[in-house]
Write a protein that holds these residues in place. Structure first.
Motif, PDB file in Angstrom:
ATOM      1  N   PHE A  71       0.833  -1.208   0.000  1.00 37.23           N
ATOM      2  CA  PHE A  71       0.000   0.000   0.000  1.00 37.23           C
ATOM      3  C   PHE A  71       0.867   1.257   0.000  1.00 37.23           C
ATOM      4  O   PHE A  71       0.581   2.218  -0.718  1.00 37.23           O
ATOM      5  CB  PHE A  71      -0.926  -0.008   1.217  1.00 37.23           C
ATOM      6  CG  PHE A  71      -1.792   1.224   1.322  1.00 37.23           C
ATOM      7  CD1 PHE A  71      -2.908   1.380   0.520  1.00 37.23           C
ATOM      8  CD2 PHE A  71      -1.475   2.239   2.217  1.00 37.23           C
ATOM      9  CE1 PHE A  71      -3.701   2.514   0.606  1.00 37.23           C
ATOM     10  CE2 PHE A  71      -2.256   3.377   2.313  1.00 37.23           C
ATOM     11  CZ  PHE A  71      -3.376   3.516   1.503  1.00 37.23           C
ATOM     12  N   ILE A  72       1.937   1.267   0.792  1.00 43.69           N
ATOM     13  CA  ILE A  72       2.818   2.440   0.853  1.00 43.69           C
ATOM     14  C   ILE A  72       3.495   2.672  -0.493  1.00 43.69           C
ATOM     15  O   ILE A  72       3.620   3.810  -0.954  1.00 43.69           O
ATOM     16  CB  ILE A  72       3.869   2.269   1.966  1.00 43.69           C
ATOM     17  CG1 ILE A  72       3.195   2.232   3.341  1.00 43.69           C
ATOM     18  CG2 ILE A  72       4.881   3.401   1.933  1.00 43.69           C
ATOM     19  CD1 ILE A  72       2.434   3.484   3.704  1.00 43.69           C
ATOM     20  N   GLU A  73       3.922   1.606  -1.128  1.00 46.06           N
ATOM     21  CA  GLU A  73       4.574   1.749  -2.425  1.00 46.06           C
ATOM     22  C   GLU A  73       3.617   2.284  -3.488  1.00 46.06           C
ATOM     23  O   GLU A  73       4.046   2.909  -4.455  1.00 46.06           O
ATOM     24  CB  GLU A  73       5.162   0.416  -2.868  1.00 46.06           C
ATOM     25  CG  GLU A  73       6.388  -0.012  -2.042  1.00 46.06           C
ATOM     26  CD  GLU A  73       6.903  -1.381  -2.429  1.00 46.06           C
ATOM     27  OE1 GLU A  73       6.409  -1.929  -3.443  1.00 46.06           O
ATOM     28  OE2 GLU A  73       7.784  -1.905  -1.725  1.00 46.06           O
ATOM     29  N   SER A  74       2.315   2.047  -3.299  1.00 49.43           N
ATOM     30  CA  SER A  74       1.341   2.571  -4.262  1.00 49.43           C
ATOM     31  C   SER A  74       1.224   4.089  -4.188  1.00 49.43           C
ATOM     32  O   SER A  74       0.678   4.720  -5.093  1.00 49.43           O
ATOM     33  CB  SER A  74      -0.030   1.944  -4.013  1.00 49.43           C
ATOM     34  OG  SER A  74      -0.572   2.381  -2.775  1.00 49.43           O
ATOM     35  N   THR A  75       1.718   4.706  -3.096  1.00 49.62           N
ATOM     36  CA  THR A  75       1.682   6.169  -2.962  1.00 49.62           C
ATOM     37  C   THR A  75       2.898   6.841  -3.591  1.00 49.62           C
ATOM     38  O   THR A  75       2.966   8.072  -3.624  1.00 49.62           O
ATOM     39  CB  THR A  75       1.603   6.570  -1.478  1.00 49.62           C
ATOM     40  OG1 THR A  75       2.802   6.160  -0.804  1.00 49.62           O
ATOM     41  CG2 THR A  75       0.404   5.917  -0.801  1.00 49.62           C
ATOM     42  N   LEU A  76       3.866   6.048  -4.049  1.00 52.04           N
ATOM     43  CA  LEU A  76       5.073   6.618  -4.652  1.00 52.04           C
ATOM     44  C   LEU A  76       4.773   7.223  -6.009  1.00 52.04           C
ATOM     45  O   LEU A  76       3.887   6.758  -6.742  1.00 52.04           O
ATOM     46  CB  LEU A  76       6.150   5.539  -4.787  1.00 52.04           C
ATOM     47  CG  LEU A  76       6.713   4.957  -3.485  1.00 52.04           C
ATOM     48  CD1 LEU A  76       7.644   3.794  -3.796  1.00 52.04           C
ATOM     49  CD2 LEU A  76       7.447   6.033  -2.680  1.00 52.04           C
ATOM     50  N   GLN A  77       5.511   8.278  -6.338  1.00 50.28           N
ATOM     51  CA  GLN A  77       5.376   8.900  -7.647  1.00 50.28           C
ATOM     52  C   GLN A  77       6.112   8.075  -8.694  1.00 50.28           C
ATOM     53  O   GLN A  77       6.916   7.193  -8.383  1.00 50.28           O
ATOM     54  CB  GLN A  77       5.935  10.331  -7.609  1.00 50.28           C
ATOM     55  CG  GLN A  77       5.258  11.240  -6.599  1.00 50.28           C
ATOM     56  CD  GLN A  77       3.807  11.490  -6.928  1.00 50.28           C
ATOM     57  OE1 GLN A  77       3.431  11.573  -8.098  1.00 50.28           O
ATOM     58  NE2 GLN A  77       2.974  11.597  -5.888  1.00 50.28           N
ATOM     59  N   ALA A  78       5.850   8.361  -9.953  1.00 48.33           N
ATOM     60  CA  ALA A  78       6.501   7.643 -11.047  1.00 48.33           C
ATOM     61  C   ALA A  78       8.010   7.843 -10.971  1.00 48.33           C
ATOM     62  O   ALA A  78       8.493   8.968 -10.805  1.00 48.33           O
ATOM     63  CB  ALA A  78       5.963   8.150 -12.386  1.00 48.33           C
ATOM     64  N   GLY A  79       8.745   6.759 -11.073  1.00 50.29           N
ATOM     65  CA  GLY A  79      10.198   6.811 -11.024  1.00 50.29           C
ATOM     66  C   GLY A  79      10.771   6.615  -9.638  1.00 50.29           C
ATOM     67  O   GLY A  79      11.979   6.406  -9.492  1.00 50.29           O
ATOM     68  N   GLU A  80       9.950   6.702  -8.587  1.00 45.93           N
ATOM     69  CA  GLU A  80      10.427   6.487  -7.227  1.00 45.93           C
ATOM     70  C   GLU A  80      10.423   5.011  -6.887  1.00 45.93           C
ATOM     71  O   GLU A  80       9.618   4.232  -7.413  1.00 45.93           O
ATOM     72  CB  GLU A  80       9.550   7.255  -6.217  1.00 45.93           C
ATOM     73  CG  GLU A  80       9.655   8.768  -6.326  1.00 45.93           C
ATOM     74  CD  GLU A  80       8.812   9.479  -5.281  1.00 45.93           C
ATOM     75  OE1 GLU A  80       9.165  10.615  -4.912  1.00 45.93           O
ATOM     76  OE2 GLU A  80       7.809   8.895  -4.840  1.00 45.93           O
TER      77      GLU A  80
END
Length: 268
Positions: free
Chosen positions: A81-90
């Motif tokens: 779930f936390i990784e789904s909040t990352l922006q593109a390229g992060e």
């Protein structure tokens, strides 16, 4: 069978906890005061309902509120779930406290809603309204306390996520409380201090404690014993600040209204 065993065990534990209180009250009534209380039958019947209510409440905590708080904390801090909040390229290496923003939103909302529903706060607000002849609004006080708890729990969750020492937050908070106490209206100061205590009661504490423990168990690098506790301290501290701020803003608004009325009369 497990359910009935849990009910029986919890009921016996509740009776053992409440009997000393009853012994003290009735002991003073019959031995010291030497008077039979009025409506003794009604009191005993109410005492029976207290035992039933406490037993059912404790079962509800064990079966619902504690698991629910931990479940929500676990889901909101799940790596997927936390990784789904990352922006593109992060990547996962770029995760910081900002990526836990849903935790702070949930903490704020659960702190506000549980405080609004807190029976002890409702009772204090009603009594404060009666004693002050309506000067202290019931809903105004409840919302002020609820906002303080909400901000406190959200800040406490941030502390768990980043792993900061708790004492700096508490010291800073009480320094602010002392400074506010020096300038806040005297009528609100004792009530503000009491408001910090009544929030940590039957509805708020179970969910807040479960949320803190759940966060400390799922956020990487956190210790449940060191980081999992302390949210209740935030829930007790920040309502003092918010209630005094509410009184200060009300006093400022009243002063501005009076000043505006005087200016209007002068112009007329």
């Amino acid at each position: 069978m497990d359910i009935f065993e849990s009910i029986w065990t919890t009921t016996l534990g509740t009776i053992n906890d409440v009997l000393p209180i009853a012994a003290i009250i009735f002991g003073f009534q019959f031995v010291v005061l030497r008077q039979k209380p009025a409506n003794l039958g009604q009191i005993l019947f109410g005492f029976l309902w207290v035992l039933v209510g406490l037993s059912l409440f404790l079962l509800g905590l064990e079966w619902c509120l504690f698991p629910l708080g931990r479940l929500m904390a676990g889901q909101l801090t799940d790596p997927v779930f936390i990784e789904s909040t990352l922006q593109a390229g992060e990547t996962a290496a770029d995760i910081d406290w900002l990526n836990y923003y849903w935790v702070y939103v949930f903490a704020f909302m659960i702190g506000f809603s549980t405080t609004i529903a807190e029976p002890s706060l409702i009772a204090v607000a009603i009594k404060a309204n009666q004693v002050s002849a309506g000067a202290i609004g019931i809903w105004g006080l409840r919302i002020a306390v609820a906002l303080g708890v909400a901000v406190g729990i959200a800040l406490g969750c941030y502390r768990i996520v980043v792993g900061d020492p708790i004492h700096w937050y508490i010291i800073s908070g009480y320094v602010l409380v002392v400074l506010q106490t020096m300038v806040a209206p005297k009528i609100i100061i004792p009530l503000a201090y009491d408001s910090g205590g009544v929030t940590t009661s039957t509805v708020t504490v179970p969910l807040v404690a479960a949320l803190g423990l759940g966060l400390s168990e799922t956020v990487p690098g956190r210790n449940p014993l060191i980081d999992g506790f302390g949210l209740i301290a935030f829930a007790s501290l920040f309502p003092i600040i918010s209630v005094m701020a509410y009184a200060q803003l009300s006093e400022l608004r009243t002063a501005m209204t009076k000043r505006g009325n005087k200016q209007t009369r002068r112009n007329a």
